[in-house]
Design a protein around this motif. Structure first.
Motif, PDB file in Angstrom:
ATOM      1  N   THR A   1     -19.927 -34.089 -20.074  1.00 18.98           N
ATOM      2  CA  THR A   1     -20.506 -33.635 -18.820  1.00 18.98           C
ATOM      3  C   THR A   1     -22.008 -33.570 -18.984  1.00 18.98           C
ATOM      4  O   THR A   1     -22.497 -33.187 -20.035  1.00 18.98           O
TER       5      THR A   1
ATOM      6  N   ILE B   1     -28.544 -19.939 -29.608  1.00 18.32           N
ATOM      7  CA  ILE B   1     -27.168 -19.696 -29.143  1.00 18.32           C
ATOM      8  C   ILE B   1     -26.888 -20.519 -27.887  1.00 18.32           C
ATOM      9  O   ILE B   1     -25.876 -21.208 -27.791  1.00 18.32           O
ATOM     10  N   PHE B   2     -27.819 -20.481 -26.944  1.00 14.97           N
ATOM     11  CA  PHE B   2     -27.558 -21.158 -25.676  1.00 14.97           C
ATOM     12  C   PHE B   2     -27.888 -22.651 -25.740  1.00 14.97           C
ATOM     13  O   PHE B   2     -27.382 -23.438 -24.951  1.00 14.97           O
TER      14      PHE B   2
ATOM     15  N   LYS C   1     -27.169 -24.621 -28.434  1.00 17.57           N
ATOM     16  CA  LYS C   1     -26.063 -25.336 -29.085  1.00 17.57           C
ATOM     17  C   LYS C   1     -24.800 -25.319 -28.255  1.00 17.57           C
ATOM     18  O   LYS C   1     -23.869 -26.078 -28.527  1.00 17.57           O
ATOM     19  N   ALA C   2     -24.769 -24.476 -27.229  1.00 13.14           N
ATOM     20  CA  ALA C   2     -23.594 -24.482 -26.351  1.00 13.14           C
ATOM     21  C   ALA C   2     -23.608 -25.696 -25.425  1.00 13.14           C
ATOM     22  O   ALA C   2     -22.608 -25.998 -24.786  1.00 13.14           O
ATOM     23  N   ARG C   3     -24.734 -26.407 -25.362  1.00 17.55           N
ATOM     24  CA  ARG C   3     -24.830 -27.599 -24.501  1.00 17.55           C
ATOM     25  C   ARG C   3     -24.302 -27.314 -23.095  1.00 17.55           C
ATOM     26  O   ARG C   3     -23.317 -27.906 -22.647  1.00 17.55           O
ATOM     27  N   LEU C   4     -24.968 -26.408 -22.450  1.00 18.04           N
ATOM     28  CA  LEU C   4     -24.508 -25.951 -21.141  1.00 18.04           C
ATOM     29  C   LEU C   4     -24.654 -27.028 -20.074  1.00 18.04           C
ATOM     30  O   LEU C   4     -25.541 -27.877 -20.161  1.00 18.04           O
ATOM     31  N   ASN C   5     -23.802 -26.949 -19.077  1.00 18.77           N
ATOM     32  CA  ASN C   5     -24.014 -27.788 -17.905  1.00 18.77           C
ATOM     33  C   ASN C   5     -24.520 -26.923 -16.751  1.00 18.77           C
ATOM     34  O   ASN C   5     -24.704 -25.711 -16.888  1.00 18.77           O
TER      35      ASN C   5
END
Lengths: 249, 249
Positions: free
Chosen positions: B173, B214-215, B217-221
């Protein structure tokens, strides 16, 4: 007998004892022997499983049964979910070969690594998948992709075995267990609940699942979870009297 | 329908229809669909085979049946025999990965390439093996090496498939831009600052960096960042008047 460091195979709600036995056999073919069941449909121990496991009965003997997936994952640091479908959750996909290398690295650091397989007919639910930090797909024929359970387990085991990398030497793991993550997520949910974040009760499971996947895929370590607890405490701290009166003025 | 150039899978004297169906399924999972039977024990066509093949019935439809192995091999240029045991015959052994590369070369030159699999219980006889120009062994766990028929076929197909194509790209995504992430992090920092989270000014850069990682490496969408903004709004919402007076009482 001590067994070599290796991942745990977790069958979530398997339907047929026969398939559990076939999985045990496929695992042992590849030198894997740590098997967990979550809420199997048929009672355990199961005669059909013993019959199909044949001489792989030592895998069944040491098998652990859990009522819930959270219990089965409680001591796990790194969780791969196998899925044939693309999912809406934004958890990174890895080809099985890369996943195995990644798993070996984690195990080398003393982590408990788990591979999740769903029920025969339906595969893993999105709710279960949200507990994974990586998704794993077998690049089978796109026009006929569906593997049966034991065959999926066999291919994972095969890739595990063929991967030539030795498990790296043990060192203290920094990754947290799923139990620690769960504790943080429960606290976060409860704080959000009390603040009316979940507008409707319908909405809550979906939002909770998304939150879970955000923090699962981040692969947090101990100090990061501690920090997140601190963040939560800070953010929810009641405004102090001074501020209230400032605001009131 | 024309099918891509590919090897022929030959099951020599298979005993159970169920296993023929399972082999068909394993083959099609890997994009293979040319199957031959030599003198099957049960009559052909076979209902049990159809049942286990499920939607791989197209493999069964085009399957060819021969009375003798020599007939089945008549048009073949290159023959690999699968065997779990070491044999007295002086035919070169190849690991399955090399065998598949070799097979591809032959097929590329217009050769007909066959892989032979023996009966479930006993494997190929020495007489059958003597017809092969290469032997093929699956490097399974030496203490538990015996694969069932469909699983051996699956591993061959898997190796064929993995060598015939580059690993598929696993799309993900769309990740958010660093700008969107930055906006969220700045807001989080500012909220934390106002709540006294950063105990000392020395501590702040380190803590902020940890939060950022932290945020990151979460690879946010996109929708995940929106949700995190919502979480932040909810958590920092001032307690309502009711609660304040409750607390004051």
């Amino acid at each position: 007998m001590t067994i070599k460091p290796q991942p745990v195979i977790i069958l979530v709600e398997p339907q047929m004892g026969e398939n559990i036995g076939m999985c045990a056999r496929a695992m042992l073919n590849c030198g894997l022997q740590r098997l967990r069941l979550v809420n199997p449909r048929q009672s355990w121990p199961n005669e059909a499983a013993k019959a199909t496991a044949a001489d792989a009965d030592l895998v069944l003997r040491d098998l652990e049964v859990f009522e819930t997936l959270d219990q089965a994952l409680n001591d796990c640091h790194c969780v791969f979910a196998t899925t044939a479908r693309d999912r809406s959750l934004n958890i990174p996909f890895m080809p099985v070969g890369d996943a195995v290398v990644d798993a070996k690295k984690g195990i080398g650091k003393g982590q408990q690594v788990a591979f999740l397989f769903g029920p025969e007919a339906s595969g893993l639910t999105n709710k279960a998948i949200a507990r994974a930090d990586r998704l794993l797909k077998f690049p089978t024929n796109p026009e006929f992709s569906s593997l049966n359970l034991a065959q999926a387990v066999l291919l994972l085991g095969w890739e595990w075995r063929r991967s030539s990398q030795d498990v790296e030497s043990f060192s203290q793991t920094e990754a947290i267990s799923r139990g620690q993550l769960e504790a943080f997520l429960l606290r976060l949910e409860s704080e959000l609940e009390s603040k009316g974040f979940f507008l409707t009760s319908d909405m809550k499971p979906h939002s909770a699942k998304t939150l879970r996947s955000i923090f699962s895929k981040a692969r947090l370590n101990d100090s990061e979870v501690k920090m997140l607890h601190g963040v939560l405490s800070a953010l929810t701290k009641p405004v102090n009297i001074g501020s209230v009166s400032d605001a009131a003025e």
